[in-house]
Design a protein around this motif. Structure first.
Motif, PDB file in Angstrom:
ATOM      1  N   TYR A  94      52.698  33.985  34.628  1.00 39.78           N
ATOM      2  CA  TYR A  94      51.684  34.647  35.431  1.00 39.78           C
ATOM      3  C   TYR A  94      50.891  33.618  36.231  1.00 39.78           C
ATOM      4  N   CYS A  95      50.629  33.960  37.469  1.00 41.51           N
ATOM      5  CA  CYS A  95      49.758  33.155  38.317  1.00 41.51           C
ATOM      6  C   CYS A  95      48.321  33.664  38.166  1.00 41.51           C
ATOM      7  N   ASN A  96      47.375  32.734  38.189  1.00 42.81           N
ATOM      8  CA  ASN A  96      45.958  33.080  38.084  1.00 42.81           C
ATOM      9  C   ASN A  96      45.159  32.266  39.089  1.00 42.81           C
ATOM     10  N   ALA A  97      44.142  32.882  39.667  1.00 42.37           N
ATOM     11  CA  ALA A  97      43.317  32.153  40.633  1.00 42.37           C
ATOM     12  C   ALA A  97      41.865  32.594  40.543  1.00 42.37           C
ATOM     13  N   ASP A  98      40.975  31.619  40.643  1.00 36.14           N
ATOM     14  CA  ASP A  98      39.533  31.882  40.731  1.00 36.14           C
ATOM     15  C   ASP A  98      39.168  31.936  42.206  1.00 36.14           C
ATOM     16  N   ILE A  99      38.897  33.142  42.676  1.00 31.24           N
ATOM     17  CA  ILE A  99      38.738  33.382  44.105  1.00 31.24           C
ATOM     18  C   ILE A  99      37.330  33.835  44.427  1.00 31.24           C
ATOM     19  N   LEU A 100      36.799  33.312  45.520  1.00 31.73           N
ATOM     20  CA  LEU A 100      35.547  33.809  46.085  1.00 31.73           C
ATOM     21  C   LEU A 100      35.938  34.654  47.293  1.00 31.73           C
ATOM     22  N   SER A 101      35.587  35.936  47.246  1.00 33.44           N
ATOM     23  CA  SER A 101      36.005  36.834  48.315  1.00 33.44           C
ATOM     24  C   SER A 101      35.135  36.637  49.551  1.00 33.44           C
ATOM     25  N   LEU A 102      35.531  37.288  50.625  1.00 29.66           N
ATOM     26  CA  LEU A 102      34.751  37.212  51.855  1.00 29.66           C
ATOM     27  C   LEU A 102      33.341  37.777  51.664  1.00 29.66           C
ATOM     28  N   ARG A 103      33.193  38.684  50.704  1.00 27.15           N
ATOM     29  CA  ARG A 103      31.867  39.237  50.394  1.00 27.15           C
ATOM     30  C   ARG A 103      31.146  38.395  49.354  1.00 27.15           C
ATOM     31  N   ARG A 104      31.734  37.212  49.025  1.00 26.43           N
ATOM     32  CA  ARG A 104      31.138  36.271  48.091  1.00 26.43           C
ATOM     33  C   ARG A 104      31.127  36.810  46.661  1.00 26.43           C
ATOM     34  N   ASN A 105      32.116  37.646  46.348  1.00 27.48           N
ATOM     35  CA  ASN A 105      32.313  38.097  44.969  1.00 27.48           C
ATOM     36  C   ASN A 105      33.281  37.160  44.278  1.00 27.48           C
ATOM     37  N   ALA A 106      32.966  36.785  43.042  1.00 26.27           N
ATOM     38  CA  ALA A 106      33.865  35.937  42.263  1.00 26.27           C
ATOM     39  C   ALA A 106      34.923  36.812  41.594  1.00 26.27           C
ATOM     40  N   LEU A 107      36.166  36.483  41.837  1.00 28.99           N
ATOM     41  CA  LEU A 107      37.273  37.284  41.319  1.00 28.99           C
ATOM     42  C   LEU A 107      38.191  36.424  40.453  1.00 28.99           C
ATOM     43  N   ASP A 108      38.602  36.985  39.340  1.00 29.31           N
ATOM     44  CA  ASP A 108      39.600  36.352  38.474  1.00 29.31           C
ATOM     45  C   ASP A 108      40.900  37.124  38.716  1.00 29.31           C
ATOM     46  N   ALA A 109      41.732  36.619  39.600  1.00 30.75           N
ATOM     47  CA  ALA A 109      42.909  37.357  40.061  1.00 30.75           C
ATOM     48  C   ALA A 109      44.164  36.939  39.304  1.00 30.75           C
ATOM     49  N   TRP A 110      45.027  37.918  39.057  1.00 29.33           N
ATOM     50  CA  TRP A 110      46.289  37.692  38.348  1.00 29.33           C
ATOM     51  C   TRP A 110      47.454  38.260  39.150  1.00 29.33           C
ATOM     52  N   GLY A 111      48.575  37.569  39.066  1.00 24.86           N
ATOM     53  CA  GLY A 111      49.799  38.091  39.634  1.00 24.86           C
ATOM     54  C   GLY A 111      50.466  39.063  38.672  1.00 24.86           C
ATOM     55  N   GLN A 112      51.562  39.634  39.119  1.00 30.44           N
ATOM     56  CA  GLN A 112      52.254  40.649  38.318  1.00 30.44           C
ATOM     57  C   GLN A 112      53.174  40.034  37.267  1.00 30.44           C
ATOM     58  N   GLY A 113      53.439  38.764  37.388  1.00 31.12           N
ATOM     59  CA  GLY A 113      54.293  38.083  36.418  1.00 31.12           C
ATOM     60  C   GLY A 113      55.727  37.970  36.911  1.00 31.12           C
ATOM     61  N   THR A 114      56.364  36.876  36.552  1.00 31.07           N
ATOM     62  CA  THR A 114      57.774  36.684  36.878  1.00 31.07           C
ATOM     63  C   THR A 114      58.481  36.154  35.632  1.00 31.07           C
ATOM     64  N   LEU A 115      59.622  36.714  35.335  1.00 30.57           N
ATOM     65  CA  LEU A 115      60.328  36.387  34.093  1.00 30.57           C
ATOM     66  C   LEU A 115      61.189  35.146  34.270  1.00 30.57           C
ATOM     67  N   VAL A 116      61.021  34.224  33.345  1.00 36.29           N
ATOM     68  CA  VAL A 116      61.865  33.037  33.263  1.00 36.29           C
ATOM     69  C   VAL A 116      62.624  33.100  31.939  1.00 36.29           C
ATOM     70  N   THR A 117      63.939  33.061  32.034  1.00 36.59           N
ATOM     71  CA  THR A 117      64.786  33.099  30.846  1.00 36.59           C
ATOM     72  C   THR A 117      65.652  31.849  30.820  1.00 36.59           C
ATOM     73  N   VAL A 118      65.558  31.102  29.729  1.00 29.47           N
ATOM     74  CA  VAL A 118      66.329  29.870  29.571  1.00 29.47           C
ATOM     75  C   VAL A 118      67.338  30.081  28.450  1.00 29.47           C
ATOM     76  N   SER A 119      68.607  30.009  28.801  1.00 36.09           N
ATOM     77  CA  SER A 119      69.660  30.229  27.803  1.00 36.09           C
ATOM     78  C   SER A 119      70.081  28.895  27.190  1.00 36.09           C
ATOM     79  N   SER A 120      70.477  28.961  25.927  1.00 36.96           N
ATOM     80  CA  SER A 120      70.881  27.735  25.206  1.00 36.96           C
ATOM     81  C   SER A 120      72.368  27.459  25.370  1.00 36.96           C
TER      82      SER A 120
END
Length: 120
Positions: A94-120
């Motif tokens: 998951y990606c995460n970012a501490d964002i200040l919006s144009l309205r100067r609101n502090a946002l803790d934003a998250w992405g939807q997630g991307t799956l990583v699979t490592v096979s042995s």
């Protein structure tokens, strides 16, 4: 409204590499820290790597020397280069970012997630 869109996940063999990308868009004034987290099945979400707007970086001990986080501030994008992947790196990232919006609101934003699979 702010969006984080991740890309780059997939299936890879142990020892291989993947590069994740996360682009932030929307009503953004500025972005402070950007980070990657991961959550493996049955486990809690954990911090993988983080980078501030000034370039200060920290990594989880489990990925030091194998993963590299970087960012392009002009593109509001953060990357995670993952080398020497191990089966235990398998997780939803998951990606995460501490964002200040144009309205100067502090946002803790998250992405939807991307799956990583490592096979042995």
């Amino acid at each position: 409204q702010v969006q984080l869109v991740e890309s780059g996940g997939g299936l890879v063999q142990a020892g291989g590499s993947l590069r994740l990308s996360c682009a932030a868009s929307g009503s953004i004034f500025s972005i402070n820290a950007m980070a990657w987290y991961r959550q493996a099945p049955g486990k809690q979400r954990e911090l993988v790597a983080a980078i501030t707007s000034g370039g200060r970086i920290n990594y989880a001990d489990s990925v030091k020397g194998r993963f590299t986080i970087s960012r392009d501030n002009a593109k509001n994008t953060v990357y995670l280069q993952m080398n020497s992947l191990k089966p235990e790196d398998t997780a939803v990232y998951y990606c995460n970012a501490d964002i200040l919006s144009l309205r100067r609101n502090a946002l803790d934003a998250w992405g939807q997630g991307t799956l990583v699979t490592v096979s042995s």
